[in-house]
Design an enzyme around this catalytic site. Structure first.
Site, PDB file in Angstrom:
ATOM      1  N   SER A 145     -48.101 -43.967 -17.547  1.00 44.04           N
ATOM      2  CA  SER A 145     -47.756 -43.322 -16.197  1.00 44.04           C
ATOM      3  C   SER A 145     -47.872 -44.661 -15.232  1.00 44.04           C
ATOM      4  O   SER A 145     -48.708 -45.662 -15.379  1.00 44.04           O
ATOM      5  CB  SER A 145     -49.076 -42.481 -15.774  1.00 44.04           C
ATOM      6  OG  SER A 145     -49.046 -42.081 -14.308  1.00 44.04           O
ATOM      7  N   TYR A 147     -57.348 -39.735 -14.069  1.00 44.50           N
ATOM      8  CA  TYR A 147     -55.999 -39.496 -14.914  1.00 44.50           C
ATOM      9  C   TYR A 147     -55.298 -41.006 -15.094  1.00 44.50           C
ATOM     10  O   TYR A 147     -55.105 -41.356 -16.386  1.00 44.50           O
ATOM     11  CB  TYR A 147     -54.852 -38.627 -14.172  1.00 44.50           C
ATOM     12  CG  TYR A 147     -53.587 -39.005 -14.574  1.00 44.50           C
ATOM     13  CD1 TYR A 147     -53.194 -38.574 -15.806  1.00 44.50           C
ATOM     14  CD2 TYR A 147     -52.717 -39.483 -13.974  1.00 44.50           C
ATOM     15  CE1 TYR A 147     -51.933 -38.559 -16.345  1.00 44.50           C
ATOM     16  CE2 TYR A 147     -51.412 -39.433 -14.298  1.00 44.50           C
ATOM     17  CZ  TYR A 147     -50.867 -39.119 -15.351  1.00 44.50           C
ATOM     18  OH  TYR A 147     -49.575 -39.155 -15.864  1.00 44.50           O
ATOM     19  N   LYS A 196     -46.495 -25.711 -11.596  1.00 44.89           N
ATOM     20  CA  LYS A 196     -47.283 -26.978 -11.413  1.00 44.89           C
ATOM     21  C   LYS A 196     -48.411 -26.740 -10.197  1.00 44.89           C
ATOM     22  O   LYS A 196     -49.256 -27.519  -9.916  1.00 44.89           O
ATOM     23  CB  LYS A 196     -46.596 -28.211 -11.462  1.00 44.89           C
ATOM     24  CG  LYS A 196     -45.990 -28.588 -12.854  1.00 44.89           C
ATOM     25  CD  LYS A 196     -45.329 -29.911 -12.767  1.00 44.89           C
ATOM     26  CE  LYS A 196     -46.766 -30.980 -12.743  1.00 44.89           C
ATOM     27  NZ  LYS A 196     -46.064 -32.404 -12.638  1.00 44.89           N
TER      28      LYS A 196
END
Length: 332
Positions: free
Chosen positions: A119, A146, A183
């Site tokens: 990411s 994250y 989402k």
């Protein structure tokens, strides 16, 4: 690889994973093994009409591999906990680090090539730039758990002395496109903008809380999911070619061009043939000090490896997404 090849897709019921499943079907690959948490009913529409051999619950996957010993030809490890507002690091540690390590170890022991989702959140506020250079990985300072978990796995992968026959960690920038209906808060700004326009005729964007950035001028590298699918597939193809220049390692996956959230909102209005109406609101305090104000992928590494296809422009990608998916309620 041939059309009977067995390909694993983790995160297969999610946004990118389900699109990748559909793309592989389009290319003639139907012997797919899909892995995910399939207990969330709102995600299951992403898989309607898709062709696959097996659907394995995420936490049962490694036991299933041991019991069945399938001849896997390739793994796309797209599954992850992607919620940037989830601050319980133990969840990210389990799903984004330890689970990925088990995937890596399986691929190493069984000589299976793997492409996994890293990411752009690993880059933090960009003090070290946005270059997919292995030398800067240890200097990166992600802004949320994250991003930390994704960077921890990247570091771990680079430290390994044994590895799969080919591996690529793709640093996804801001991916948008169909199949993100489930989402909620983590869906793209385009999805939220589309809903807001239909409900109120206007779009709400976050004000800037950082000097040097005007409201709506926070910049991100927005990449259409259809480009992500093409690159994933291209990497699988390259693995088969003896002449391929693609080396194992980390690769950025953006467009190389940062654009503003205001541009994004205006493109959404354009896709609906409406004039823009934008209102600026305060950013929630829980993400204010963990917010990236600028990201832009350096895509030279992938180009040097031989990828030459043009990327969707922001306007073309958003227009396709809005007109062909959001307006019609279509899935990819």
């Amino acid at each position: 690889m041939n059309k009977d090849s067995k390909i694993v897709v983790t995160g297969a019921a999610g946004f990118i994973g389900s699109c990748l499943t559909g793309f592989l079907n389009e290319k003639g690959y139907n012997r797919l093994i899909l892995v995910d948490d399939f207990t969330e009913p709102e995600k299951m529409q992403n898989l309607e009409g898709k062709q696959y051999d097996e659907k394995i619950e995420r936490e049962d996957f490694f036991e299933w591999l041991e019991a069945n010993k399938p001849a896997i030809d390739f793994i796309f490890h797209i599954g992850a906990r992607t919620d940037t507002t989830e601050f319980d690091y133990s969840i990210h540690q389990h799903l984004n680090v330890e689970y990925s390590q088990k995937i890596w170890n399986y691929c190493t022991e069984n000589k299976v090539p793997v492409v996994y989702a890293s990411s752009a959140a690993t880059y933090g506020s960009g003090e070290e730039g946005y270059n997919d250079d292995h030398a800067i990985v240890y200097a990166l300072k992600p802004l949320n758990p994250y991003g930390v978990s994704k960077n921890e796995f990247d570091k771990w992968a680079l430290e390994q002395t044994t590895h799969p026959p080919f591996w690529a960690g793709l640093k996804f920038f801001n991916v948008y496109g169909p199949n993100e209906y489930h989402k909620g808060r983590m869906a793209s700004v385009i999805w939220h903008s589309f809903k807001q326009i239909n409900q109120s005729g206007k779009v709400k964007l976050f004000k800037s809380h950082k000097e040097g950035f005007k409201d709506g001028q926070q910049l991100r590298d927005f990449v259409y999911v259809k480009d992500v699918l093409k690159i994933c597939y291209w990497l699988m193809e390259q693995y088969e070619k003896a002449s391929s220049a693609v080396a194992s390692g980390l690769y950025n996956l953006g467009t190389g061009k940062a654009r503003s959230f205001e541009d994004l909102a205006k493109a959404t209005f354009s896709g609906l043939d409406k004039e823009p109406m934008i209102e600026f609101i305060d950013m929630p305090e829980d993400i204010r000090d963990k917010y990236q104000y600028f990201t832009e992928a350096n895509m030279q590494k992938l180009k040097d490896a031989g990828y030459t296809d043009q990327f969707y422009s922001l306007e073309n990608g958003v227009d396709d997404y809005v007109r062909n998916y959001l307006v019609k309620g279509n899935y990819y």
